[in-house]
Design a protein around this motif. Structure first.
Motif: not given
Length: 637
Positions: A11, A592, A600
């Motif tokens: 990420i 995010y 996630q």
């Protein structure tokens, strides 16, 4: 000093451009796929047709089109086409899928409705088989286009951006197309459902934004992107100096319908007939044209010319040969919040504009210094405006036209509008309706169980807080929620309300109690937020809800954090919490949202448990280590 941030595996995002340690990011380098869902497309005249599709492709999107067989505006199928089950075309490298519909565009409400509904049904079937896009662009009108958009979202999980060109049912009632109160109420309910289902609404004026927001749609989900002209086909022509004795020509070009109210133009022509040097030229077609011709004939108006509808490729020459260009709509409150589409073409051509529309359209012309506004449906006001233009020197009129042309280039052009749409479509493509629905169900389940399990511990904490700090035991504060809609955040109270000798509240570090420090360091003060989660105001995972006063200081990209529910924990909270700079925290929030996934969220929850028990990254008094966001950004500015 740089802060090393441990991002979740796989990420990261380009938004992390400050001091965050770079790691490998999940691949998102492919072109974003966008489906243009519109009943009308080239070769039909439309503002968001092939020109728009090409521009989006040039801006990096993979574009496909789902549309009907061309029949607008005459209601007759275009030459070279015949209705078939499906027809695939590739024009300039852009795939187009055409689906069958009932061709019609006359005064019959039943036939018009059948035209709209037939396309809605066949398009709803077609969206099930097209290659899945990341986001859909939906052009309204008609309102029935919302049906395939909803099917695409509900069945295939594709978010859609809804481009509102007309307010329904308002326009239907104002133009007299639909007179049944029951039918208008049904359309209103349908539009509310379509609006609420859209990931983002795009409107053409501030008036549209205010009206739709008043109907319960958060302003954060409404963007204003004005229309542009068909720059590929409307080409301004150079004209020589006006010959002596030539009349001052005022041109209206476009649809001639009930809403345009062009009887006012004929009345103004009659008032100006004695002057002998003003001619009104009406170019186009529509349901009111026969009645208008008959009225001009009965009044023996020799200073009114009617010219047939011209292809867009020829209209530039017609407009450029005019001394002034006319926009007129009936004096209806609905029209005061719209900007008629011909306005952009008029501005681009660079001729003075006579604007007979109240509100946003009149304000635009005044702001651009591109013409004169007059009262709609007031022939005397129109005649006075024409006289005012005729009294100006040719150089003054030329300056007025040039100002309009410059305003168009800077504010309304295809390049400007398409760039804004590109940003909107890219941002909305990150939102995943199926995931967000599943996430909400997960939030309800876990918060319900959590509240049951934590009921006794929370009662004990509440009693201790009451005895040691005082009442109320719950701290309440407005915070921005999803789409920037405020909600009241609930936490256990951790500070007293001690004041100095002047009655002013003491700094946080002097009001924070030992019990409060313990509650903060252990995150027990956050337990009441489970109630916020259960009510749908928050999520277990998401960007932390910051103070309301911080929101105006977000950049355009940082506002993306407002598109999801705020969380009890988030990516920033498991990567340093208050030890991060504001830029890094907000960049992690953006990351995010751009990488929404079940994995996630689960990783963030797992790391949160570890951080809570390990007391990692805990700062009980955040103001002692970092500036408030608004203070920091004001200082930078």
């Amino acid at each position: 000093m740089a802060v090393a941030v441990r991002l979740l595996p796989g990420i990261q995002d380009a938004a992390l451009t400050t001091s965050v340690t770079p790691v490998a990011r999940r691949s998102r380098t492919r072109r974003r796929r966008v489906l243009l869902l519109t009943q009308w497309f080239d070769p039909e005249p439309t503002f968001k047709g092939m020109l728009f599709a090409r521009k989006l492709r040039d801006l990096g999107f993979e574009v496909r089109v789902l549309t009907g067989f061309p029949n607008y505006p005459g209601g007759k199928l275009y030459e070279g086409y015949r209705i078939r089950l499906f027809q695939r075309e590739v024009v300039d490298g852009i795939p187009i899928l055409r689906v069958p519909l009932y061709p019609s565009h006359d005064n019959s409400g039943i036939r018009r409705a059948f035209n709209y509904l037939s396309f809605a049904v066949t398009a709803s079937i077609a969206v099930l088989g097209v290659r899945r896009p990341d986001v859909a662009y939906v052009y309204h009108p008609p309102a029935s286009i919302g049906l395939p958009a909803r099917v695409l979202k509900l069945v295939r999980g594709v978010p859609y951006v809804y481009d509102v060109q007309d307010l329904w049912p308002d326009t239907l009632g104002a133009t007299g197309m639909v007179r049944s109160p029951t039918a208008l109420r049904i359309v209103a309910v349908a539009m509310s459902n379509i609006y609420r289902g859209a990931s983002k609404l795009v409107v053409l004026s501030e008036g549209f934004r205010r009206t739709i927001a008043a109907r319960g749609i958060p302003q954060e989900r409404i963007d204003v992107i004005p229309n542009w002209a068909d720059e590929a086909q409307i080409v301004p022509a150079s004209t020589g100096p006006k010959l002596a004795g030539e009349p001052f020509t005022v041109t209206f070009a476009g649809n001639i319908g009930h809403g345009q109210g062009l009887e006012t133009v004929l009345e103004a022509a009659e008032l100006l007939a004695r002057d002998g040097n003003v001619t009104f030229r009406i170019v186009g077609g529509g349901v009111e044209l026969p009645a208008l011709r008959e009225l001009a004939l009965s009044r023996k108006l020799t200073n009114v010319e009617f010219l047939p509808r011209r292809p867009l490729s020829e209209i530039g020459e017609v407009l450029s040969s005019s001394d002034a260009l006319l926009v007129h709509l009936r004096d209806d409150p609905l029209f005061a919040i719209t900007v008629p589409s011909k306005t952009q073409a008029y501005l681009m051509v660079g001729r003075p504009i006579l604007m007979g529309v109240r509100g946003d359209a009149a304000d635009l012309v005044k702001h651009a210094k591109a013409g004169i506004a007059f009262e709609p449906e007031n022939a005397a006001s129109l005649a006075d405006a024409v006289k005012a233009l005729t009294r100006l020197d040719p150089e003054e009129r030329s300056t007025m036209g040039a100002a309009g042309r410059e305003f168009y280039a800077q504010e309304l052009s295809l390049d400007v509008g398409a760039a804004r749409f590109s940003r909107v479509l890219e941002e909305e493509s990150f939102l995943r309706p199926r995931f967000l629905t599943m996430k909400r169900l997960f939030d309800i389940s876990i918060s319900s169980i959590g509240l049951i399990i934590a009921a006794i511990p929370m009662a004990i904490i509440a009693l201790v807080v009451k005895l040691r700090i005082g009442s109320p035991v719950i701290f309440k504060q407005p915070r921005p929620g999803r789409d920037n809609v405020p909600f009241v955040l609930l936490k256990f109270r951790t500070m007293t309300e001690k004041t100095d000798t002047d009655g002013s509240m003491l700094p946080d570090n002097l009001r924070l109690t030992r019990l409060g420090s313990f509650l903060r360091s252990s995150s027990l003060d956050e337990l009441p937020e489970l109630w916020n989660v259960l009510r749908g105001q928050m999520s277990l995972v998401g960007p932390r809800p910051l103070l309301l006063r911080y929101t105006p200081h977000f950049t355009q990209q940082e506002r993306l954090r407002l598109r999801v529910r705020p969380g009890i924990t988030g990516l920033a909270q498991v990567n340093g919490r208050n030890t991060l700079s504001w830029d890094d925290r907000l960049a992690l929030d953006i990351s995010y949202v751009k990488n929404l996934s079940v994995i996630q969220d689960l990783k963030i929850l797992w790391l949160t448990v570890g951080n809570v028990f390990g007391r990692h990254g805990v700062v009980v008094d955040a103001e002692s280590v970092m500036q408030n966001l608004d203070d920091e950004r004001r200082t930078v500015v």
